[in-house]
Design an enzyme around this catalytic site. Structure first.
Site, PDB file in Angstrom:
ATOM      1  N   TRP A  21      51.735   2.813 -11.557  1.00  0.00           N
ATOM      2  CA  TRP A  21      52.808   1.932 -13.275  1.00  0.00           C
ATOM      3  C   TRP A  21      51.868   1.675 -14.603  1.00  0.00           C
ATOM      4  O   TRP A  21      52.515   2.260 -15.447  1.00  0.00           O
ATOM      5  CB  TRP A  21      52.857   0.788 -13.319  1.00  0.00           C
ATOM      6  CG  TRP A  21      53.179   0.090 -13.843  1.00  0.00           C
ATOM      7  CD1 TRP A  21      54.235  -0.216 -14.615  1.00  0.00           C
ATOM      8  CD2 TRP A  21      54.118  -1.617 -13.400  1.00  0.00           C
ATOM      9  NE1 TRP A  21      54.976  -0.472 -15.794  1.00  0.00           N
ATOM     10  CE2 TRP A  21      54.975  -1.935 -14.765  1.00  0.00           C
ATOM     11  CE3 TRP A  21      53.585  -2.101 -12.715  1.00  0.00           C
ATOM     12  CZ2 TRP A  21      55.117  -2.933 -14.131  1.00  0.00           C
ATOM     13  CZ3 TRP A  21      54.247  -4.391 -12.826  1.00  0.00           C
ATOM     14  CH2 TRP A  21      55.071  -4.227 -13.844  1.00  0.00           C
ATOM     15  N   TYR A  60      58.332   4.040 -15.397  1.00  0.00           N
ATOM     16  CA  TYR A  60      56.973   4.015 -16.083  1.00  0.00           C
ATOM     17  C   TYR A  60      57.194   5.068 -17.424  1.00  0.00           C
ATOM     18  O   TYR A  60      56.589   6.094 -17.321  1.00  0.00           O
ATOM     19  CB  TYR A  60      55.689   3.967 -14.513  1.00  0.00           C
ATOM     20  CG  TYR A  60      56.550   3.308 -13.789  1.00  0.00           C
ATOM     21  CD1 TYR A  60      56.898   2.175 -13.809  1.00  0.00           C
ATOM     22  CD2 TYR A  60      55.701   3.536 -12.657  1.00  0.00           C
ATOM     23  CE1 TYR A  60      57.173   1.350 -12.286  1.00  0.00           C
ATOM     24  CE2 TYR A  60      55.957   2.838 -11.073  1.00  0.00           C
ATOM     25  CZ  TYR A  60      55.819   1.780 -11.221  1.00  0.00           C
ATOM     26  OH  TYR A  60      56.937   0.283 -10.046  1.00  0.00           O
ATOM     27  N   TYR A 209      53.907  -4.852  -2.914  1.00  0.00           N
ATOM     28  CA  TYR A 209      53.633  -4.328  -4.986  1.00  0.00           C
ATOM     29  C   TYR A 209      52.673  -5.426  -4.731  1.00  0.00           C
ATOM     30  O   TYR A 209      53.002  -6.187  -4.755  1.00  0.00           O
ATOM     31  CB  TYR A 209      54.242  -3.695  -5.633  1.00  0.00           C
ATOM     32  CG  TYR A 209      55.540  -3.707  -6.192  1.00  0.00           C
ATOM     33  CD1 TYR A 209      55.211  -5.094  -7.517  1.00  0.00           C
ATOM     34  CD2 TYR A 209      56.827  -4.442  -5.868  1.00  0.00           C
ATOM     35  CE1 TYR A 209      56.459  -5.859  -7.362  1.00  0.00           C
ATOM     36  CE2 TYR A 209      58.125  -4.866  -6.142  1.00  0.00           C
ATOM     37  CZ  TYR A 209      57.814  -5.445  -7.239  1.00  0.00           C
ATOM     38  OH  TYR A 209      59.082  -6.667  -8.058  1.00  0.00           O
ATOM     39  N   ARG A 232      51.634  -8.407 -19.748  1.00  0.00           N
ATOM     40  CA  ARG A 232      51.197  -9.968 -19.007  1.00  0.00           C
ATOM     41  C   ARG A 232      51.221 -10.984 -19.501  1.00  0.00           C
ATOM     42  O   ARG A 232      50.984 -11.442 -19.343  1.00  0.00           O
ATOM     43  CB  ARG A 232      50.221  -9.224 -17.641  1.00  0.00           C
ATOM     44  CG  ARG A 232      50.487  -8.693 -16.601  1.00  0.00           C
ATOM     45  CD  ARG A 232      48.628  -8.331 -16.173  1.00  0.00           C
ATOM     46  NE  ARG A 232      48.524  -6.936 -16.779  1.00  0.00           N
ATOM     47  CZ  ARG A 232      46.509  -6.628 -16.771  1.00  0.00           C
ATOM     48  NH1 ARG A 232      46.251  -7.035 -15.833  1.00  0.00           N
ATOM     49  NH2 ARG A 232      46.131  -6.147 -17.660  1.00  0.00           N
ATOM     50  N   GLY A 284      47.000  -0.488  -7.740  1.00  0.00           N
ATOM     51  CA  GLY A 284      47.056   0.296  -8.886  1.00  0.00           C
ATOM     52  C   GLY A 284      45.343   0.247  -9.498  1.00  0.00           C
ATOM     53  O   GLY A 284      44.290  -0.449  -9.053  1.00  0.00           O
ATOM     54  N   ALA A 285      45.540   1.496 -10.303  1.00  0.00           N
ATOM     55  CA  ALA A 285      44.069   1.622 -11.131  1.00  0.00           C
ATOM     56  C   ALA A 285      44.044   2.589 -12.292  1.00  0.00           C
ATOM     57  O   ALA A 285      44.989   3.421 -12.187  1.00  0.00           O
ATOM     58  CB  ALA A 285      43.523   2.605  -9.919  1.00  0.00           C
ATOM     59  N   ARG A 286      42.969   2.301 -13.414  1.00  0.00           N
ATOM     60  CA  ARG A 286      42.827   3.040 -14.045  1.00  0.00           C
ATOM     61  C   ARG A 286      41.547   3.615 -14.236  1.00  0.00           C
ATOM     62  O   ARG A 286      41.652   4.602 -15.653  1.00  0.00           O
ATOM     63  CB  ARG A 286      43.541   1.908 -15.462  1.00  0.00           C
ATOM     64  CG  ARG A 286      44.617   1.173 -15.588  1.00  0.00           C
ATOM     65  CD  ARG A 286      44.533  -0.213 -16.260  1.00  0.00           C
ATOM     66  NE  ARG A 286      44.976   0.193 -17.748  1.00  0.00           N
ATOM     67  CZ  ARG A 286      45.404   0.052 -18.155  1.00  0.00           C
ATOM     68  NH1 ARG A 286      45.171  -1.732 -18.177  1.00  0.00           N
ATOM     69  NH2 ARG A 286      45.864  -0.125 -19.855  1.00  0.00           N
ATOM     70  N   GLN A 290      37.116   1.885 -10.324  1.00  0.00           N
ATOM     71  CA  GLN A 290      38.623   0.864 -10.438  1.00  0.00           C
ATOM     72  C   GLN A 290      38.985   0.745  -8.698  1.00  0.00           C
ATOM     73  O   GLN A 290      39.214   0.507  -7.849  1.00  0.00           O
ATOM     74  CB  GLN A 290      39.926  -0.103 -11.183  1.00  0.00           C
ATOM     75  CG  GLN A 290      39.428  -0.663 -11.571  1.00  0.00           C
ATOM     76  CD  GLN A 290      40.747  -0.701 -12.945  1.00  0.00           C
ATOM     77  OE1 GLN A 290      41.840   0.001 -12.652  1.00  0.00           O
ATOM     78  NE2 GLN A 290      40.545  -1.451 -13.335  1.00  0.00           N
TER      79      GLN A 290
END
Length: 316
Positions: A21, A60, A209, A232, A284-286, A290
């Site tokens: 995402w 996305y 999710y 958020r 999720g990871a960026r 992470q």
């Protein structure tokens, strides 16, 4: 990496999936600025460590996430199970909320566009992202097109996301629903009452999710590090007074996680995966860092005592 079968007759997927995402970058439901190179590095780290599937969606970044996923998979050079979604399209302006569009002809075009961005001839799992609340399209027509595209070999499996039991049953009567992708976390447990039992009874895989509730249950969440255009910021869970209440829950969970050398995020995801209806969870990871931290969840099977302590921390 532990694997589980995705629904009756489905593939074996690692219990922790990669959520792409944030790779979509800034848009109305984005996570703030995100460097494509960081996204690709994170995906490659996940695949190198044994993960075998990536979840994305056309909405996305309005296609950008799929493009980035395609680049990462080509760089990896080995088969990767790819899941994407349809049914959410851009509104009239960049600031507009995405709109529903599950008209059959639109679904076909959306899949063709997704395949082009992913640079694939067939997507492994094609999912309806949300029920159609805008065009008034009959679900039977939408799901019928999903089945047609599966018959044509443009997708191996078809599933849905954010559906309730009546909608699931309506689809299932036409063509098997391979999987459901619902929100599920320690802070959002509504699906335990009806949806998870129905999926378990009907052999429908469940891919949860937001098991860490969009980072809120990660154990390291800090609202001051959240970008101003991050979605958020507008969500009540991340606003006072609810934010402080949620972070207090995190602190009560922390000793349970640290007793096993894990993070609160690992605990939150492991708890979600402990439900018998669950196939896997999307995290999720960026960044590669992470990813490494997230994959510490894999293989952690909570004891009955740990489950009791988790619920006690929630106040149950």
């Amino acid at each position: 990496m532990e694997t589980r079968q995705l629904g009756l007759g489905g593939p074996q997927l690692t219990t922790v999936g990669f959520g792409a995402w944030a790779a979509g970058g800034p848009y109305v439901f984005g996570w703030g600025p995100q460097d494509d190179n960081d996204s690709i590095a994170a995906m490659l780290k996940y695949l190198e460590l044994g993960g075998n599937w990536i979840d994305t969606a056309a909405v996305y970044g309005f296609g950008h996430s799929e493009t980035v996923v395609g680049k990462a998979v080509r760089t990896f050079g080995q088969p990767v199970f790819i899941a994407t979604k349809c049914g959410r399209v851009a509104g009239p302006t960049p600031e507009s909320r995405p709109q529903s569009d599950l008209r059959p002809e639109s679904i076909r075009k959306q899949l063709d566009d997704s395949l082009q961005r992913l640079q694939l001839d067939c997507v492994d799992l094609f999912q309806i992202h949300w029920p159609d609340n805008d065009t008034g399209t009959a679900l039977e027509d939408s799901w019928g097109m999903m089945a047609t595209l599966q018959d044509e070999g443009k997708c191996r499996f078809i599933g849905v996301s954010n559906f309730d039991v009546p909608l699931l049953a309506k689809c299932h009567a036409i063509r098997r629903v391979q999987s459901l992708q619902p929100p599920y976390s320690l802070l959002k447990r509504e699906i335990e009452a009806e949806i998870l039992p129905w999926c378990l009874e009907n052999g429908v895989g469940v891919v949860a999710y937001s098991p860490m509730q969009a980072g809120l249950l990660s154990g390291s969440f800090d609202i001051n590090r959240v970008a101003e255009d991050d979605w958020r910021r507008k969500n009540p869970l991340f606003q006072e007074p609810q934010l402080s209440k949620n972070l207090a829950v995190v602190e009560r969970l922390r000793p349970i996680a640290e007793a096993q050398g894990k993070t609160v995020g690992n605990l939150a995801a492991a708890w979600v995966l402990s439900h018998p209806a669950l196939t896997c969870a999307i995290i999720g990871a960026r960044s590669p860092q992470q990813v490494t931290q997230n994959l510490n969840t894999a293989g952690w099977n909570l004891t009955d005592e740990e489950k009791v302590n988790v619920l006690a921390a929630l106040g149950d």
